[in-house]
Structures are given as C-alpha cells and as structure tokens.
Design a protein around this motif. Structure first.
Motif, PDB file in Angstrom:
ATOM      1  N   THR A   7       0.486  32.575  42.623  1.00 25.68           N
ATOM      2  CA  THR A   7       0.548  31.125  43.415  1.00 25.68           C
ATOM      3  C   THR A   7       0.306  31.605  44.778  1.00 25.68           C
ATOM      4  N   GLY A  10      -3.537  31.260  45.175  1.00 22.58           N
ATOM      5  CA  GLY A  10      -3.870  30.096  45.249  1.00 22.58           C
ATOM      6  C   GLY A  10      -3.677  29.385  46.371  1.00 22.58           C
ATOM      7  N   SER A  11      -2.650  29.375  46.849  1.00 23.67           N
ATOM      8  CA  SER A  11      -2.182  28.746  48.370  1.00 23.67           C
ATOM      9  C   SER A  11      -3.153  29.049  49.288  1.00 23.67           C
ATOM     10  N   ARG A  13      -6.292  30.389  49.119  1.00 27.76           N
ATOM     11  CA  ARG A  13      -7.503  29.712  48.718  1.00 27.76           C
ATOM     12  C   ARG A  13      -7.749  28.271  49.171  1.00 27.76           C
ATOM     13  N   ALA A  14      -6.460  27.529  48.713  1.00 31.03           N
ATOM     14  CA  ALA A  14      -6.372  26.208  49.060  1.00 31.03           C
ATOM     15  C   ALA A  14      -6.387  25.699  50.443  1.00 31.03           C
ATOM     16  N   ALA A  17      -9.819  26.366  51.976  1.00 27.45           N
ATOM     17  CA  ALA A  17     -10.826  25.385  51.555  1.00 27.45           C
ATOM     18  C   ALA A  17     -10.549  24.249  52.504  1.00 27.45           C
ATOM     19  N   ALA A  18      -9.257  23.962  52.977  1.00 26.96           N
ATOM     20  CA  ALA A  18      -8.916  22.999  53.659  1.00 26.96           C
ATOM     21  C   ALA A  18      -9.420  23.186  55.254  1.00 26.96           C
TER      22      ALA A  18
END
Length: 573
Positions: A7, A10-11, A13-14, A17-18
C-alpha cells in the motif's frame, strides 16, 4: 506487513505520477506558448527527464535536482529568451530535496554546483547580459528558496511528530505510575495481612497447642483441639501463598513471563534453539513442587539467562538443577567476557543495572529461599536455594551482593532494608557514594531530556543554515545581479523619444530625450553593422524587459551632432 508495504509503495507511485503530471502540464504550456519550439528538444526531452527525475526525488533527490537544472542550462542556449517553464520543476524538486534530506552540507554543495554550471554555460555561450541576469537571480532563487522552505517543512513535521511521540510516552508513563501505585497498594495489603491476620492465626494455633496439654480435657477434646490446630496451620500456609501472590503483578502473571504449562526444560530448549550456548543438567529425583516454587525456579533460570545473554553474549552458559528431599538448588554460571570481548556495555554503570536481580532476590526471599549473585574466577554465578515448603521471611529482604554478569565488582555491596535504613545512621562514605536526586539527574539525564536537547540542537542548526545560506548567496549573486539590472534599466530609450530625435541636431539639444547612459553590452552583430565614416555610435535598449532580449536603437554622432539613427534587431539576421 507485506500488505502495508504494498500500500505504501502504491501511494508513493501515485504521488509521483501526480507530480509528474503537474510538471508535465507546465512544460506543455511553455511549449505551446513558445513562438518557435522544437517538438523533440522542447517537449519530449523535458518530459523524459521529468519521468526519471520525479521517481529519483525519493531516493536520489540531489541527482533529480541536477537533472532538471540541466534542462534550465540547456534553456540558456535559446537565442530569444533565457526564461522557460523548466524553472518550476526545478523549484519543486529543490523543495523535495530540502524536505527529504536532513543534512545541509551535501544539498548546499549540490545547489552551488548547479549555479556554477549555469554561470559556466553563460560564459561558454557568450550570453547577453539578460541571460547573465537570469542565471544570477532567477535560477539561484529557484534553487535556494524552495530548498529552505522544504527544510522548514521538514523541521516542523519532525517537531510535530516528536511532540506526539512524547505525548504517547507521557501517557504510557502515567499508566506505569498508576500501575505502580496499584502494586504498592497490593504489597501494603499483603503486609497488613501478614502482620495482623498471620500473627493472630499464629497465636490461636499456639493457644490450641497449649490447651491440648491441659489435664482437665478428655481424649475427645484433645482430638478436636489437634484437628483445630491442624486447620489453623493450613490456614496460615494458605495465607502465606496469598501474600506471595499479592506481591506479584496481577492478572495471573506471577511468573513474570511464565507461560501456561511452561517448564524450565521448555525455557532452556527455546534458548538453545535461539542459538544461546546453554549446557544444562538435572541431578536428583524430581519431586512434585508447588506452583509458587515452580514459578520461582523458572524465574531464577529465566532472569539469569536474560542477564547472561544481555551482558555476556556468545559466552557459554551452564545450568544445573539439583533436587534434594526438602529443597532444590538452581545454579546458572556464565563466562565473564574480557575487557576487549564482545560484551555490550551500552548501559552506563549505575543506571538500570541489577534491577531484575533485585526483584529476583525479593521473590526468592518471599518463598523462603536464598539467592546469591557474584563473580567467581572469571565467571558469573547465580545460585538459588528454594525450599519445597514456603517459610515466613521478613517483608523487606536484604539482598545478597549483586553485580552485572559482564561487569564484576571488586567488593560486594550489601543493600540495607527500608526499616534498617531508617534506624541506621548514614556513614560519611555512604553519604559520598549515594548521590542526591539532583546530582543523579545531572550525571545521568533522562532520555526525554536527551531527546529534547537533540531536537533543540537540530532546530538551531536548521535555523542557522536558513539564515546563513541566503546571506552567502546574496553576497555572491545579489550585487552582480543588482548592478546588471541597474545597467539594463538605465540605458532604455523609449520609442517616443527615439522618434523625436532629428538627424543634424546637436547633442546639447537632444540631451533631455536621451537616457543617463548608453547600453554597454551590444551584441556582436550590432557592433559590426556598417556605420557612417568618422562617426561614433552608441546603443540604447528599446524596452525595460529584464528577462527578454529587446531591439536596440543606434545613434551615430559626428562630433556632437547626430549623424544617423537606426534600429538593430535583437536577433542576428
């Protein structure tokens, strides 16, 4: 744990990306707004660099700043203007550098190196003053100011996190204080039961034994009195067990870590499986032991193993349990490491040393046994004698000489009980060796004080860097940038004044229309342009734009008379 790590990744990477999407939007806007731009060098290449720099900002933030600064250095080669949208990603990654790196020296060296690269690029390209002004003002500000903001954000976040940690620590400490008060009350209840009810039962048993000897009683009465005396003796034994339980922590944890149905063999087997070099043996016929005695024997072995592993790791340990008809001997011996051995001495002497052994002394004393802890010929020896039947002992035991398994003391120190200390006067040596609470706090400050001093020191260093870094940057860049801006703004000839200038008029008449000084940095193609013979030409800027190149006005003078005027384009034809 694996799910939490997934988790978190994933946070991250998000978020990357933003951030990349936001910076890519600024790059796309700059590409769309540019008059002449190359799709490869002005859009695709910056997007690829940002795609590498944004993930690097987590693990290699300095390298990410260097990459994006390279885009800004490449932008200095633009003949139209040095300004571009790459300065926004540079500021964002500089902020991340300050917020993710605690040190200050390495980031400052990186920022100074980036500024040096920008200035060297201007020197190699023989850039115009506007480019130099941009490299000495805008780019250093985009590097330094966001980095300082990131450090401030990091410091504030760290102080808030440390404040919550200290709050949790204080809450835990309050729980410990409440638990200690409860245990103290339990110990007081146990003492009252032992001193009052135990004494009364003992007197009743004594009176019943005396009545048995009375000549006036019948055999029936004597049998009843004998049964009564036996019942009272059993009640006294049960009272002793109850007092011993009240001395231990509540919740059935009287074994101090003794699991249900766990034995000494299980404890030693786990130690061997964990890699502890333990050799143990049992002698004599094992007889059924009461739960209190079994727990006491387990606790002796457990505490001795814990101290040996803590203070003399890697040294061999031997455990011997000898059963006799009325008592059990427990002997735990471990080698004492040499001064250069592998024993860890992280704790300073005098702080938290021997507390487990002190509790063990009290436990064994309550059970009616004895405990000795002492060094013996290069070894540390823990010996306990536990009776199979508990006997009454004083409430406050006098422990045997104690020391740490890895640190033998030359002379044993005997602790004085609470009641004895109240009666015995303190000798001068005791007054010297026993420090006051204030002196002890000064010699051994608590962990919270150390942490507070560390946080304060870090805050002072961060404040010093936040003050010194802009000052040093200002010393190097501000004077040059200010002087260059002054030259650019005081050599501007407005277009309306240029139109009023008439060829053939003397300089004295045209002086009110002219600026204070001529532009000292005309480009090479302006200097090499054809001029009327015998004239001297001066150049003036047509606008006040500091971040863009503007057209120049050329005035050629023959003596003090205006001979010619024309416009020189900013870009080479």
């Amino acid at each position: 744990m694996l799910h939490a790590r997934t988790t978190s990744a994933g946070s991250a990477r998000a978020a990357d990306a933003a951030l990349w999407a936001a910076l890519a939007a600024t790059t796309g806007y700059g590409f769309h707004d540019a008059a002449t731009a190359s799709l490869t060098t002005d859009l695709l290449l910056p997007l690829a660099v940002l795609a590498v720099a944004v993930p690097w900002s987590r693990h290699r933030p300095a390298a990410a700043v260097v990459l994006v600064n390279g885009l800004c250095a490449v932008g200095l080669a633009d003949p139209a203007t040095p300004g571009n949208t790459h300065v926004l990603p540079l500021a964002a990654l500089s902020f991340l550098l300050g917020s993710r790196v605690a040190a200050a020296r390495s980031p400052l060296l990186v920022l100074a190196g980036c500024s040096a690269v920008n200035l060297a690029t201007c020197a190699v390209l023989r850039a115009h003053p506007v480019w130099w002004f941009y490299a000495m003002s805008v780019l250093p500000a985009a590097l330094l100011l966001p980095w300082l903001m990131g450090r401030h954000w990091r410091g504030r976040h760290q102080l808030v996190r440390e404040g919550w940690r200290l709050a949790r620590s204080l809450e835990d400490r309050q729980h410990l204080v409440a638990e200690r008060a409860r245990l103290t009350e339990r110990a007081g209840i146990a003492a009252d039961m032992h001193d009052s009810l135990g004494h009364a039962l003992s007197l009743v048993a004594l009176r019943a034994g005396a009545l048995e000897l009375s000549p006036d009683l019948t055999d029936r009465d004597r049998a009843d009195l004998a049964e009564l005396r036996g019942t009272i003796a059993d009640a006294v034994e049960q009272l002793r067990d109850t007092v011993a339980v009240l001395h231990d922590p509540p919740g059935g944890n009287t074994g101090a870590g003794l699991p249900v149905n766990d034995t000494v063999e299980d404890l030693l087997s786990r130690a061997v499986a964990s890699g502890v070099p333990v050799r143990w043996e049992r002698r004599g016929a094992e007889s059924p032991l009461s739960p209190l005695i079994a727990r006491g024997m387990y606790r002796v072995v457990q505490e001795a193993l814990t101290n040996a592993v803590k203070h003399a790791p890697g040294c061999p340990i031997s455990v011997r349990i000898t059963h006799e008809p009325s008592r059990t001997h427990v002997s735990v011996m471990n080698a004492v490491p040499s001064a250069g051995g592998s024993a860890r001495t992280g704790a300073r002497p005098g702080r938290g040393v021997g507390r487990g052994l002190i509790g063990l002394h009290e436990r064994v004393a309550v059970l009616g046994g004895s405990l000795r802890t002492e060094p013996d010929a290069g070894r540390f020896h823990v010996t306990a004698v536990l009776p199979h039947q508990t006997t009454t002992r004083p409430r406050t035991p006098t422990p045997e000489p104690m020391t740490t398994p890895g640190k033998p003391t030359p002379e044993p120190v005997t602790a004085i009980g609470t009641q004895d200390r109240a009666q015995a006067p303190a000798s001068p040596s005791e007054a010297t060796l026993a420090p006051s609470p204030d002196t002890a706090s000064a010699l051994f400050p608590p962990e919270s004080a150390k942490r507070l001093a560390s946080v304060r020191g870090e805050a002072r260093r961060r404040s010093a860097v936040a003050f010194v870094a802009p000052v040093v940057a200002a010393v190097f860049f501000v004077p040059s940038a200010a002087y260059l801006a002054w030259q650019l703004t005081t050599s501007v000839l407005p277009p309306s004044h240029f139109d009023e200038l008439s060829v053939g008029r003397p300089r004295a008449e045209l002086a009110p229309l002219l600026p204070a000084r001529a532009y000292p940095y005309p480009p090479d193609h302006a200097r090499s342009a054809p001029r009327p013979p015998g004239t001297r030409c001066e150049f003036y800027r047509s606008g006040r734009d500091l971040l863009g190149d503007v057209d120049l006005y050329r005035l050629c003078w023959y003596g003090d008379t205006l001979s010619a005027k024309d416009t020189v384009r900013a870009r080479r034809p």
